[in-house]
Design a protein around this motif. Structure first.
Motif, PDB file in Angstrom:
ATOM      1  N   THR A   1      38.154 -29.312  84.878  1.00 48.58           N
ATOM      2  CA  THR A   1      39.278 -28.479  85.331  1.00 48.58           C
ATOM      3  C   THR A   1      40.637 -29.050  84.936  1.00 48.58           C
ATOM      4  N   GLY A   2      40.623 -30.081  84.070  1.00 46.06           N
ATOM      5  CA  GLY A   2      41.880 -30.688  83.616  1.00 46.06           C
ATOM      6  C   GLY A   2      42.541 -29.826  82.547  1.00 46.06           C
ATOM      7  N   MET A   3      43.499 -30.433  81.863  1.00 41.76           N
ATOM      8  CA  MET A   3      44.288 -29.718  80.866  1.00 41.76           C
ATOM      9  C   MET A   3      43.402 -29.142  79.744  1.00 41.76           C
ATOM     10  N   VAL A   4      42.436 -29.931  79.302  1.00 42.57           N
ATOM     11  CA  VAL A   4      41.559 -29.490  78.207  1.00 42.57           C
ATOM     12  C   VAL A   4      40.704 -28.307  78.661  1.00 42.57           C
ATOM     13  N   GLY A   5      40.065 -28.451  79.812  1.00 44.96           N
ATOM     14  CA  GLY A   5      39.238 -27.360  80.333  1.00 44.96           C
ATOM     15  C   GLY A   5      40.046 -26.081  80.482  1.00 44.96           C
ATOM     16  N   ARG A   6      41.258 -26.219  80.998  1.00 44.06           N
ATOM     17  CA  ARG A   6      42.090 -25.032  81.250  1.00 44.06           C
ATOM     18  C   ARG A   6      42.485 -24.313  79.955  1.00 44.06           C
TER      19      ARG A   6
ATOM     20  N   SER B   1      35.295 -35.227  74.976  1.00 43.39           N
ATOM     21  CA  SER B   1      35.665 -36.398  75.778  1.00 43.39           C
ATOM     22  C   SER B   1      36.037 -37.620  74.932  1.00 43.39           C
ATOM     23  N   ASN B   2      36.839 -38.473  75.514  1.00 37.29           N
ATOM     24  CA  ASN B   2      37.141 -39.772  74.912  1.00 37.29           C
ATOM     25  C   ASN B   2      36.857 -40.866  75.943  1.00 37.29           C
ATOM     26  N   PRO B   3      36.381 -42.034  75.493  1.00 32.61           N
ATOM     27  CA  PRO B   3      36.002 -43.096  76.438  1.00 32.61           C
ATOM     28  C   PRO B   3      37.205 -43.925  76.895  1.00 32.61           C
TER      29      PRO B   3
ATOM     30  N   PHE C   1      37.465 -31.923  68.392  1.00 33.68           N
ATOM     31  CA  PHE C   1      38.722 -31.684  69.118  1.00 33.68           C
ATOM     32  C   PHE C   1      39.316 -32.954  69.746  1.00 33.68           C
ATOM     33  N   ASN C   2      38.541 -34.048  69.834  1.00 34.90           N
ATOM     34  CA  ASN C   2      39.006 -35.207  70.623  1.00 34.90           C
ATOM     35  C   ASN C   2      40.131 -35.990  69.947  1.00 34.90           C
ATOM     36  N   THR C   3      40.498 -35.618  68.718  1.00 34.79           N
ATOM     37  CA  THR C   3      41.574 -36.336  68.020  1.00 34.79           C
ATOM     38  C   THR C   3      42.933 -35.646  68.165  1.00 34.79           C
ATOM     39  N   VAL C   4      42.944 -34.502  68.869  1.00 28.91           N
ATOM     40  CA  VAL C   4      44.234 -33.816  69.056  1.00 28.91           C
ATOM     41  C   VAL C   4      44.467 -33.455  70.518  1.00 28.91           C
ATOM     42  N   ASN C   5      45.725 -33.303  70.849  1.00 29.87           N
ATOM     43  CA  ASN C   5      46.150 -32.909  72.187  1.00 29.87           C
ATOM     44  C   ASN C   5      45.575 -31.534  72.563  1.00 29.87           C
ATOM     45  N   ALA C   6      45.351 -31.338  73.866  1.00 35.66           N
ATOM     46  CA  ALA C   6      44.726 -30.106  74.358  1.00 35.66           C
ATOM     47  C   ALA C   6      45.395 -28.836  73.821  1.00 35.66           C
TER      48      ALA C   6
ATOM     49  N   LEU D   1      47.049 -28.250  71.149  1.00 38.98           N
ATOM     50  CA  LEU D   1      46.789 -28.009  69.728  1.00 38.98           C
ATOM     51  C   LEU D   1      45.334 -27.607  69.469  1.00 38.98           C
ATOM     52  N   GLN D   2      44.435 -28.070  70.332  1.00 42.01           N
ATOM     53  CA  GLN D   2      43.009 -27.784  70.123  1.00 42.01           C
ATOM     54  C   GLN D   2      42.768 -26.285  69.990  1.00 42.01           C
ATOM     55  N   THR D   3      43.420 -25.505  70.863  1.00 44.74           N
ATOM     56  CA  THR D   3      43.189 -24.055  70.847  1.00 44.74           C
ATOM     57  C   THR D   3      44.275 -23.292  70.083  1.00 44.74           C
TER      58      THR D   3
HETATM   59  N1  LIG Z   1      44.282 -34.149  77.604  1.00 48.41           N
HETATM   60  C1  LIG Z   1      44.195 -34.087  76.291  1.00 48.41           C
HETATM   61  O1  LIG Z   1      45.110 -33.617  75.626  1.00 48.41           O
HETATM   62  C2  LIG Z   1      42.946 -34.583  75.605  1.00 48.41           C
HETATM   63  C3  LIG Z   1      42.873 -34.573  74.208  1.00 48.41           C
HETATM   64  C4  LIG Z   1      41.697 -34.974  73.578  1.00 48.41           C
HETATM   65  C5  LIG Z   1      40.613 -35.377  74.340  1.00 48.41           C
HETATM   66  N2  LIG Z   1      40.700 -35.393  75.709  1.00 48.41           N
HETATM   67  C6  LIG Z   1      39.550 -35.779  76.514  1.00 48.41           C
HETATM   68  O2  LIG Z   1      39.073 -34.581  77.145  1.00 48.41           O
HETATM   69  C7  LIG Z   1      38.538 -34.880  78.433  1.00 48.41           C
HETATM   70  C8  LIG Z   1      39.237 -34.025  79.495  1.00 48.41           C
HETATM   71  O3  LIG Z   1      40.589 -34.412  79.584  1.00 48.41           O
HETATM   72  P1  LIG Z   1      41.588 -33.722  80.621  1.00 48.41           P
HETATM   73  O4  LIG Z   1      42.887 -34.397  80.423  1.00 48.41           O
HETATM   74  O5  LIG Z   1      41.499 -32.253  80.505  1.00 48.41           O
HETATM   75  O6  LIG Z   1      40.990 -34.019  82.070  1.00 48.41           O
HETATM   76  P2  LIG Z   1      40.539 -35.338  82.843  1.00 48.41           P
HETATM   77  O7  LIG Z   1      41.484 -35.570  83.946  1.00 48.41           O
HETATM   78  O8  LIG Z   1      40.268 -36.456  81.907  1.00 48.41           O
HETATM   79  O9  LIG Z   1      39.127 -34.841  83.457  1.00 48.41           O
HETATM   80  C9  LIG Z   1      39.082 -33.811  84.395  1.00 48.41           C
HETATM   81  C10 LIG Z   1      37.681 -33.477  84.824  1.00 48.41           C
HETATM   82  O10 LIG Z   1      36.877 -34.653  85.048  1.00 48.41           O
HETATM   83  C11 LIG Z   1      36.272 -34.570  86.346  1.00 48.41           C
HETATM   84  N3  LIG Z   1      36.176 -35.927  86.924  1.00 48.41           N
HETATM   85  C12 LIG Z   1      37.152 -36.865  86.976  1.00 48.41           C
HETATM   86  N4  LIG Z   1      36.695 -37.988  87.583  1.00 48.41           N
HETATM   87  C13 LIG Z   1      35.413 -37.737  87.941  1.00 48.41           C
HETATM   88  C14 LIG Z   1      34.400 -38.483  88.583  1.00 48.41           C
HETATM   89  N5  LIG Z   1      34.604 -39.745  88.966  1.00 48.41           N
HETATM   90  N6  LIG Z   1      33.185 -37.920  88.762  1.00 48.41           N
HETATM   91  C15 LIG Z   1      32.938 -36.640  88.351  1.00 48.41           C
HETATM   92  N7  LIG Z   1      33.851 -35.868  87.702  1.00 48.41           N
HETATM   93  C16 LIG Z   1      35.070 -36.407  87.515  1.00 48.41           C
HETATM   94  C17 LIG Z   1      37.217 -33.703  87.175  1.00 48.41           C
HETATM   95  O11 LIG Z   1      36.468 -33.118  88.227  1.00 48.41           O
HETATM   96  P3  LIG Z   1      37.068 -32.054  89.266  1.00 48.41           P
HETATM   97  O12 LIG Z   1      37.099 -30.746  88.544  1.00 48.41           O
HETATM   98  O13 LIG Z   1      36.103 -32.055  90.390  1.00 48.41           O
HETATM   99  O14 LIG Z   1      38.437 -32.545  89.645  1.00 48.41           O
HETATM  100  C18 LIG Z   1      37.703 -32.703  86.144  1.00 48.41           C
HETATM  101  O15 LIG Z   1      36.842 -31.602  86.066  1.00 48.41           O
HETATM  102  C19 LIG Z   1      38.723 -36.382  78.622  1.00 48.41           C
HETATM  103  O16 LIG Z   1      37.531 -37.056  78.287  1.00 48.41           O
HETATM  104  C20 LIG Z   1      39.836 -36.734  77.652  1.00 48.41           C
HETATM  105  O17 LIG Z   1      39.799 -38.087  77.221  1.00 48.41           O
HETATM  106  C21 LIG Z   1      41.856 -35.010  76.341  1.00 48.41           C
END
Ligand SMILES: NC(=O)c1ccc[n+]([C@@H]2O[C@H](COP(=O)([O-])OP(=O)(O)OC[C@H]3O[C@@H](n4cnc5c(N)ncnc54)[C@H](OP(=O)(O)O)[C@@H]3O)[C@@H](O)[C@H]2O)c1
Length: 231
Positions: free
Chosen positions: A8-13, A104-106, A142-147, A149-151
């Motif tokens: 439900t974070g930025m990427v999911g949305r 995802s990214n680690p 998609f993991n190499t670009v900001n959310a 830009l991905q879409t």
């Molecule tokens: N943000 C970016 O621009 C970007 C770009 C490239 C790759 N990524 C990667 O994409 C992924 C998502 O990134 P994001 O920024 O959208 O969100 P995020 O904050 O990294 O992850 C949000 C999601 O993870 C779940 N979560 C967090 N901690 C948890 C735990 N301990 N146990 C179970 N679930 C847990 C949350 O659950 P709830 O729904 O229950 O809160 C939520 O659904 C990440 O791996 C990130 O590294 C992000």
């Protein structure tokens, strides 16, 4: 098409919004629906609480991770890196046989900024997900670009920049390539090879973080310029 988004974070949305606009039947998965809808504060990045966002995107279904994973013919993994394996292992039976687009990214934020990688060098999160779920077709991308830009790659130079794919299943990669091009508008996609090539895109995060600091923006990407040996 029925699509599930785990996260439900930025990427999911952004993916949920885009895919719904394209007419797909999207279900977004979370740990606890009630708790997610009750959150009233913005997250650390300033994104509004989920419920606020959901009011403006009410066509998008929200349910538990397992219900969402069952709903999706294709599933997108937008979970926090540290949570991925635990969550996904529990969804094995809901995901078997399906394509899992892994974004995802680690990243380990436990010691503050900048984050470090909790898996790297001779292993990757993409591989660990694939080995934990052998009957799921994991395609890392998609993991190499900001959310944002991905879409919406056209936000930058009419999408004249690159994105990568890693995965063991050739057909799944072809399907994801089609999706990335047709639904999102990406033009330049490089298939890096099997899932072990996730190591390189995940480790790219380190350069990505330095670039975003130096350029003072998350809106950038790389363009690969090359010539073949024949030329
Ligand atoms: N943000 C970016 O621009 C970007 C770009 C490239 C790759 N990524 C990667 O994409 C992924 C998502 O990134 P994001 O920024 O959208 O969100 P995020 O904050 O990294 O992850 C949000 C999601 O993870 C779940 N979560 C967090 N901690 C948890 C735990 N301990 N146990 C179970 N679930 C847990 C949350 O659950 P709830 O729904 O229950 O809160 C939520 O659904 C990440 O791996 C990130 O590294 C992000």
């Amino acid at each position: 098409m029925k699509i599930a988004i785990l996260g439900t974070g930025m990427v999911g949305r952004v993916h949920a919004k885009k895919l719904t606009e394209l007419g797909h039947d999207v279900m977004i998965g979370t740990n606890d629906v009630k708790r997610t809808l009750e959150k009233s504060k913005s997250d650390v990045w300033g994104n509004p609480p989920f419920s606020e966002w959901h009011k403006m995107n009410s066509k998008i279904k929200i349910n538990t991770f397992s219900e969402a994973a069952s709903h999706g013919e294709i599933v997108i993994n937008a979970l926090k890196g540290v949570a991925c394996l635990d969550v996904l292992k529990k969804l094995k039976h809901n995901l078997n046989g399906k394509i899992l687009i892994d974004i995802s990214n680690p990243l380990d934020f436990s010691k503050g900024m900048p984050p470090t990688l909790f898996i790297c060098n001779n292993d990757s999160l993409g591989e660990q997900i694939q080995y934990a779920l052998p009957n799921v077709k994991v395609v890392k991308t998609f993991n190499t670009v900001n959310a944002m830009l991905q879409t919406n790659p056209k936000k930058l130079y009419e999408a004249e920049h690159h994105i990568f794919l890693s995965g063991n299943d050739k057909d799944a990669k072809e399907r994801v390539t089609e999706i990335i091009k047709k639904w999102y508008g990406w033009k330049h996609i490089i298939d890096l090879g099997d899932i072990t090539t996730s190591r390189s895109t995940e480790m790219f995060t380190s350069l990505w973080l330095s670039l975003s600091e130096a350029l003072k923006t998350p809106s950038f990407n790389i363009k690969i310029i090359y010539k073949t040996r024949k030329n």
